[in-house]
Design an enzyme around this catalytic site. Sequence first.
Site, mmCIF file in Angstrom:
data_model
loop_
_atom_site.group_PDB
_atom_site.id
_atom_site.type_symbol
_atom_site.label_atom_id
_atom_site.label_comp_id
_atom_site.label_asym_id
_atom_site.label_seq_id
_atom_site.Cartn_x
_atom_site.Cartn_y
_atom_site.Cartn_z
ATOM 1 N N HIS A 155 0.882 -1.171 0.000
ATOM 2 C CA HIS A 155 0.000 0.000 0.000
ATOM 3 C C HIS A 155 0.922 1.224 0.000
ATOM 4 C CE1 HIS A 155 -3.645 -2.266 0.691
ATOM 5 N NE2 HIS A 155 -3.131 -2.847 1.762
ATOM 6 N N THR A 156 1.218 1.761 -1.165
ATOM 7 C CA THR A 156 2.196 2.866 -1.239
ATOM 8 C C THR A 156 1.685 4.125 -0.565
ATOM 9 O OG1 THR A 156 1.327 3.468 -3.419
ATOM 10 C CG2 THR A 156 3.225 1.991 -3.359
ATOM 11 N N CYS A 157 0.364 4.285 -0.477
ATOM 12 C CA CYS A 157 -0.169 5.487 0.166
ATOM 13 C C CYS A 157 0.165 5.532 1.653
ATOM 14 C CB CYS A 157 -1.686 5.553 -0.020
ATOM 15 S SG CYS A 157 -2.203 5.588 -1.742
ATOM 16 N N PHE A 158 0.326 4.345 2.250
ATOM 17 C CA PHE A 158 0.530 4.281 3.699
ATOM 18 C C PHE A 158 1.871 3.644 4.068
ATOM 19 C CE2 PHE A 158 -4.009 3.764 2.699
ATOM 20 C CZ PHE A 158 -4.480 4.957 3.217
#
Length: 867
Positions: free
Chosen positions: A833-836
């Site tokens: 999950h690159t956003c997190f």
Amino acid sequence: MSSSDNSAADEASSNKEASPCPQVIHTEEGDMKRAAAKKLIERYFYQLTEGCGNPNCTNKDCASSGQFNPMNPNDAAGHALKLFSKDAKLCERHPSKIARIYCGCSKDKFSAPEEPICSVVSNDNVVSQTSVPTHLTEEALYDIIDECESNETYSPLIRTLGEVFSSIENLSKSFSQEPFSATSTPNSENPEKLQCLNKEQLRHLEGEKDKDEDSCAETSKTSIRPVDLPAVRRAYTALFKLKTSIFENAMVNALVTLAGNLQMELPIRKEKDSHDDIVNVLLIVFEIPALGSGDFLETALPAICRAAQWLPVEVQATLATSWAGPGRSSIRNILENLQQLITLRVIVTPFHREFFIQDENVITSATQVMKVLYYANVLAGVLESPALRNMDDMNDSMDESFLAVKLNKSVAPVDSLAQTLGVHILDCRKPFLPYSEFYNEPLSDMVEMDRDFANFKSEFGIFSGKFSFMNYPFILTPATKTMGLYFDNRIRMYSERRISILQAVTGQPSNPYLRLKVRRENIIDDALVELEMIAMENPNDLKKQLVVEFEGEQGIDEGGVSKEFFQLVIEEIFNPDYAMFTVQSETQMMWFNPTSFESTAQFNLIGIVLGLAIYNNIILAVNFPMVLYRKLMGRKGSFEDLLDWNPVLYNSLKQLLEYTEPDLEEVFLQTFRISYKDVFGSVINYDLKEKGDKIPVTQENKYEFVDLYADFLLNKSVEKQFKAFYKGFQMVVDESPLDQLFRPEEIELLICGSKNFDFDELENSTEYDGGYTNDSQVIKDFWSVVHALSTEDKRKLLQFTTGSDRVPIGGLSRLKLVIAKNGQDSDRLPTAHTCFNVLLLPEYSSKEKLKDRLVKAINYSKGFGML
């Protein structure tokens, strides 16, 4: 009066209770002179500590009264100020209770004669009377030390230090570069002026006496001479060869008294009054070698800093100029002392929700003093001409609609100290000490930036009385300042979102986000067309939170999609096929192509992209020379900027400048005509001056040639492209405190990230979830594999887990990577999950299998899916 008693009497002026005192002088007793006020406070102090001598006294605020509760000197000093402000009853003094002094050679107290006398017992047991000087010289201090050592008693030295270092007047005259006039020397034939220069008994407050004292004070002020700092340093070297324990207490007490006098004196001085004595005092005090240790650090230095926060800006400028000139060799030592004081207070002070670091007066006052030293450090460095500041030229290039928008924006407050000094941080090519030495990491880690930002943005800013370290950004690390910028950007995003919601309520079309929908294979055309339309219709929409959607992909943008979007855009923009930028082969630095066929609109949009990256807290893989960031901050490029961009050319021009022989014209064969190549490799000639090919470069005009050459390469040849780029950049960041918080090299760090590629930091800061701990075997195998990867593969791992292959400002520890368990052993590849910044890692059965799956994942993953 004893040195210690005098210290206690004046110490209260360094406390918060001292603030009413200057007001009383102006409002209740407007005609009372400052000297008389001080003597009156001292009389209250003696009344509280010694009494009036009347055994039948009924005054409850007198030590001779039976109703009085004894006080220690510190409490008495504070209470004396309160009695003074209330104009309380003052007893008549008993004849025996006159002003007294304390001689360090015994515990007895003596009446103060017209000139202070100290009794010294010699080796022959003969009591001699030694006069205590009212100010010190280098030679006088040597003589006193020699006398003390020969007599095996240091009472004269202790008494002298107490007498001189507790008095503004006495200390300001010490170590003078020139001898004083006859009217101000101890041998003066004028007894009236001599008495004014010495400390007198407290006995009368008649108006005529005050008038004489004020007249004498004006005479003494005109006799103030500059401090001989080399003499001060030699004198301190001799003094501190003695055991510090001999004189430390006396000197610390004297400095606390001095600080109290300064804190009482400074707020009531008028602007037209001379402050030369104050400058001299501070120059001498901050030269003390032990100021950053022992009781000096814990007691004296805090008191001096609290007093120094009252310095008018003109005095700060004079002090900065003095430190930048003859005092520059002490800048490092003074800085270290201030840093130690701040760090000590940060560590030992129990901060809590009702008492923040911004409320700690010692820390904030020391920071204010450090600001003066910071500008001294700038002045002592290598400065360039203020003419290279080009903000007016940049504003002239903006169209009327853009300037109309900017006129409605908040304008950053002017730094009054910089303005008084006539200097700007951008003028400094190289400071005397590296800027990084002014960072205080313990303080930066302790500052709660949400509160500090609130203080910074308060309605009246620095005039609201709320202290903010964002007004003193030199002391904060770049990582901490980035948090302040983040809060500013986020609040602006939320503000734009609220406006959109209100528009929706009234029936107007609205979009709370800056939405970009792009095709991966046509990303440049899609992105730039949309941004161009937004910039033309409503530039304020650029300040909304960016949300990117790749057509045909399911990723929801919580940060990770935007990161990849910017990376792909940057890769395309700097593609040689576009020929918008050139690359220096030696440094791989990008620079504007002066012969580019692209329109200014394209460069304008690239500036918007760069501004959006900063605004949305995204790091870019760009490689601009430092001169670009200096130009973005409002400074033209100059000869020294060539070193970073084109070192070969820089060294060639430097050889020209350093050549001193008369045959320069024959050796270099250079005229004022230069040549460069266009996008097709064709040579273009340019005359730096009219008919430049006819003007040879000689010893007389070589500096002019170099300046014109650098100005053409870095400014004139790319003026059209850079102005368009700058305009786009400003459309996004014009309201941001970017230029207030960051220097050009910090802007580069903000945009490009840190160069500290330390995966040990990442390992130490990583958290685990789903059943993993740092003791899990698969986690141990993971880090063993990661540390063995090449640098390129490590970058790919960062790209895979976070959406960017750049190191954030502050290092990899700022990433806060999370590794979560994603099931038992299987053939699935790791996902993220690159956003997190979350890596989903199956519990592989072997290290070899983990390595195989991880390497495949980081090399062949692209695009977004619903995870």
